[in-house]
Design an enzyme around this catalytic site. Structure first.
Site, PDB file in Angstrom:
ATOM      1  N   ALA A 130       0.809  -1.235   0.000  1.00  0.00           N
ATOM      2  CA  ALA A 130       0.000   0.000   0.000  1.00  0.00           C
ATOM      3  C   ALA A 130       0.832   1.271   0.000  1.00  0.00           C
ATOM      4  O   ALA A 130       0.302   2.357   0.212  1.00  0.00           O
ATOM      5  CB  ALA A 130      -0.946  -0.017   1.196  1.00  0.00           C
ATOM      6  N   ASN A 157      -3.321  -6.729  -2.471  1.00  0.00           N
ATOM      7  CA  ASN A 157      -3.006  -5.868  -3.614  1.00  0.00           C
ATOM      8  C   ASN A 157      -1.577  -6.045  -4.118  1.00  0.00           C
ATOM      9  O   ASN A 157      -1.300  -5.807  -5.295  1.00  0.00           O
ATOM     10  CB  ASN A 157      -3.242  -4.409  -3.200  1.00  0.00           C
ATOM     11  N   TYR A 190       2.766 -13.579 -15.251  1.00  0.00           N
ATOM     12  CA  TYR A 190       1.803 -12.662 -14.619  1.00  0.00           C
ATOM     13  C   TYR A 190       0.363 -13.128 -14.872  1.00  0.00           C
ATOM     14  O   TYR A 190      -0.461 -13.165 -13.947  1.00  0.00           O
ATOM     15  CB  TYR A 190       2.043 -11.264 -15.180  1.00  0.00           C
ATOM     16  N   LYS A 240      -2.379 -14.290 -12.066  1.00  0.00           N
ATOM     17  CA  LYS A 240      -3.665 -13.617 -11.877  1.00  0.00           C
ATOM     18  C   LYS A 240      -4.836 -14.567 -12.149  1.00  0.00           C
ATOM     19  O   LYS A 240      -5.892 -14.454 -11.510  1.00  0.00           O
ATOM     20  CB  LYS A 240      -3.745 -12.372 -12.759  1.00  0.00           C
TER      21      LYS A 240
HETATM   22  P1  NAI Z   1       2.855  -0.918  -8.149  1.00  0.00           P
HETATM   23  O1  NAI Z   1       4.049  -1.617  -8.670  1.00  0.00           O
HETATM   24  O2  NAI Z   1       2.765   0.552  -8.223  1.00  0.00           O
HETATM   25  O3  NAI Z   1       2.580  -1.342  -6.619  1.00  0.00           O
HETATM   26  C1  NAI Z   1       2.703  -2.657  -6.175  1.00  0.00           C
HETATM   27  C2  NAI Z   1       3.018  -2.621  -4.698  1.00  0.00           C
HETATM   28  O4  NAI Z   1       3.190  -3.970  -4.222  1.00  0.00           O
HETATM   29  C3  NAI Z   1       4.319  -1.880  -4.406  1.00  0.00           C
HETATM   30  O5  NAI Z   1       4.122  -1.002  -3.324  1.00  0.00           O
HETATM   31  C4  NAI Z   1       5.281  -3.001  -4.021  1.00  0.00           C
HETATM   32  O6  NAI Z   1       6.289  -2.590  -3.118  1.00  0.00           O
HETATM   33  C5  NAI Z   1       4.327  -3.984  -3.378  1.00  0.00           C
HETATM   34  N1  NAI Z   1       4.910  -5.325  -3.286  1.00  0.00           N
HETATM   35  C6  NAI Z   1       5.527  -6.027  -4.264  1.00  0.00           C
HETATM   36  N2  NAI Z   1       5.973  -7.188  -3.783  1.00  0.00           N
HETATM   37  C7  NAI Z   1       5.617  -7.242  -2.465  1.00  0.00           C
HETATM   38  C8  NAI Z   1       5.804  -8.194  -1.435  1.00  0.00           C
HETATM   39  N3  NAI Z   1       6.444  -9.348  -1.671  1.00  0.00           N
HETATM   40  N4  NAI Z   1       5.293  -7.922  -0.216  1.00  0.00           N
HETATM   41  C9  NAI Z   1       4.647  -6.753   0.038  1.00  0.00           C
HETATM   42  N5  NAI Z   1       4.454  -5.813  -0.904  1.00  0.00           N
HETATM   43  C10 NAI Z   1       4.946  -6.048  -2.143  1.00  0.00           C
HETATM   44  O7  NAI Z   1       1.626  -1.595  -8.896  1.00  0.00           O
HETATM   45  P2  NAI Z   1       0.089  -1.180  -9.057  1.00  0.00           P
HETATM   46  O8  NAI Z   1      -0.108  -0.811 -10.455  1.00  0.00           O
HETATM   47  O9  NAI Z   1      -0.330  -0.261  -7.993  1.00  0.00           O
HETATM   48  O10 NAI Z   1      -0.595  -2.617  -8.865  1.00  0.00           O
HETATM   49  C11 NAI Z   1      -1.252  -3.028  -7.696  1.00  0.00           C
HETATM   50  C12 NAI Z   1      -1.934  -4.354  -7.970  1.00  0.00           C
HETATM   51  O11 NAI Z   1      -2.851  -4.209  -9.054  1.00  0.00           O
HETATM   52  C13 NAI Z   1      -0.954  -5.460  -8.385  1.00  0.00           C
HETATM   53  O12 NAI Z   1      -1.395  -6.696  -7.841  1.00  0.00           O
HETATM   54  C14 NAI Z   1      -1.090  -5.481  -9.882  1.00  0.00           C
HETATM   55  O13 NAI Z   1      -0.749  -6.721 -10.428  1.00  0.00           O
HETATM   56  C15 NAI Z   1      -2.564  -5.163 -10.060  1.00  0.00           C
HETATM   57  N6  NAI Z   1      -2.895  -4.638 -11.377  1.00  0.00           N
HETATM   58  C16 NAI Z   1      -2.378  -3.451 -11.819  1.00  0.00           C
HETATM   59  C17 NAI Z   1      -2.717  -2.979 -13.079  1.00  0.00           C
HETATM   60  C18 NAI Z   1      -2.200  -1.684 -13.629  1.00  0.00           C
HETATM   61  O14 NAI Z   1      -2.489  -1.388 -14.795  1.00  0.00           O
HETATM   62  N7  NAI Z   1      -1.476  -0.881 -12.882  1.00  0.00           N
HETATM   63  C19 NAI Z   1      -3.615  -3.750 -13.951  1.00  0.00           C
HETATM   64  C20 NAI Z   1      -4.087  -4.966 -13.389  1.00  0.00           C
HETATM   65  C21 NAI Z   1      -3.743  -5.383 -12.144  1.00  0.00           C
END
Ligand code: NAI
Length: 246
Positions: free
Chosen positions: A12, A89, A154, A158
């Site tokens: 978050a 998330n 990925y 998902k």
């Molecule tokens: P982002 O890369 O900005 O944020 C992801 C967050 O997850 C980061 O704060 C990261 O530090 C954290 N994270 C990663 N590995 C971790 C771990 N092992 N333990 C705890 N935290 C961890 O990505 P975004 O875009 O905000 O994505 C959030 C979610 O939404 C993800 O699951 C992503 O796959 C999904 N998503 C995003 C899309 C997009 O277009 N941005 C589209 C579809 C799904």
């Protein structure tokens, strides 16, 4: 112990997770802002929550670590008493064409996105079962429904999250716990900022509403699913994608 609903949002410190944390706090929850490495960014989210009159805390946990998740969920319950809302998330990408994809790239994405979601559900469901209530929201993706060239790891993670969501919904419904997934399309965050302008333009052309979504669009849906207004909704995968995948 806070007199508010206790919401846990993984990953978050930025992007969609940050927007969900801010929104749930605005709606009255005490929000636990989880991070893995970015403590300062997570603290900034907590500070923003408090500035707006909300309440929250930051807690570190690598969601891909099974034992760490067990200890973390126990710590939440011993400190805050319960878990009302869990938003899984946290997620990563390591894109590449299938024929060139390394074992490491496959494993890392599955371990964070799919196993991380399992780990958190596994240990957050315990106090929810005891309380006979709870709400779990898992971040899937339209790519988990439709597939996407260059994202075998990925998309598989998902698609796995979707199967996990439906199974958890079936197993936990009788205990008063609802489990749903959100499938975002292209959302403007750090994850998609790495795409080239050419790819972004081509992607936007596939979206009936014609543009990428914002993290707040996903947060609006998460807030609805977490609310009592969604009390008869479980086991669903709800797209937030501008009509990209129908
Ligand atoms: P982002 O890369 O900005 O944020 C992801 C967050 O997850 C980061 O704060 C990261 O530090 C954290 N994270 C990663 N590995 C971790 C771990 N092992 N333990 C705890 N935290 C961890 O990505 P975004 O875009 O905000 O994505 C959030 C979610 O939404 C993800 O699951 C992503 O796959 C999904 N998503 C995003 C899309 C997009 O277009 N941005 C589209 C579809 C799904």
């Amino acid at each position: 112990m806070p007199d508010r609903k206790i919401a846990v949002v993984t990953g978050a410190s930025r992007g969609i997770g940050r927007a969900i944390a801010l929104r749930l706090a605005k709606d009255g929850a005490f929000v636990i802002v989880n991070y893995n490495g970015s403590r300062e960014a997570a603290e900034a989210v907590r500070d923003e929550i408090c500035k707006e009159g909300g309440e929250g805390a930051v807690m570190q946990c690598d969601v891909s670590d099974y034992a760490a998740c067990e200890a973390w969920m126990k710590e939440i319950v011993s400190t805050y008493g319960r878990i009302d809302i869990l938003v899984n998330n946290a997620g990563i990408t390591k894109d590449g064409l299938l024929m060139g994809m390394s074992e490491e790239a496959f494993d890392q994405v599955i371990t964070t996105n799919l196993k991380g979601t399992f780990n958190c559900i596994r240990f957050a469901a315990r106090p929810m079962i005891r309380a006979k209530s709870g709400c779990i929201i898992n971040m899937a993706s339209v790519v988990g429904v439709a597939g996407n060239a260059g994202q075998a790891n990925y998309a598989a993670s998902k698609a796995g999250v979707i199967g996990l969501t439906k199974t958890a919904a079936k197993e936990l419904a009788s205990r008063g716990i609802r489990v749903n997934a959100i499938a975002p399309g292209f959302i403007e965050t750090d994850m998609t900022s790495v795409l080239s302008e050419k790819v972004k333009e081509a992607s936007a052309a596939q979206i009936p509403l014609g543009h990428f979504g914002k993290a707040e669009d996903v947060a609006n849906l998460a807030a609805f699913l977490a609310s009592d207004e969604a009390s008869y909704i479980t086991g669903q995968v709800i797209h937030c994608d501008g009509g990209m995948v129908m």
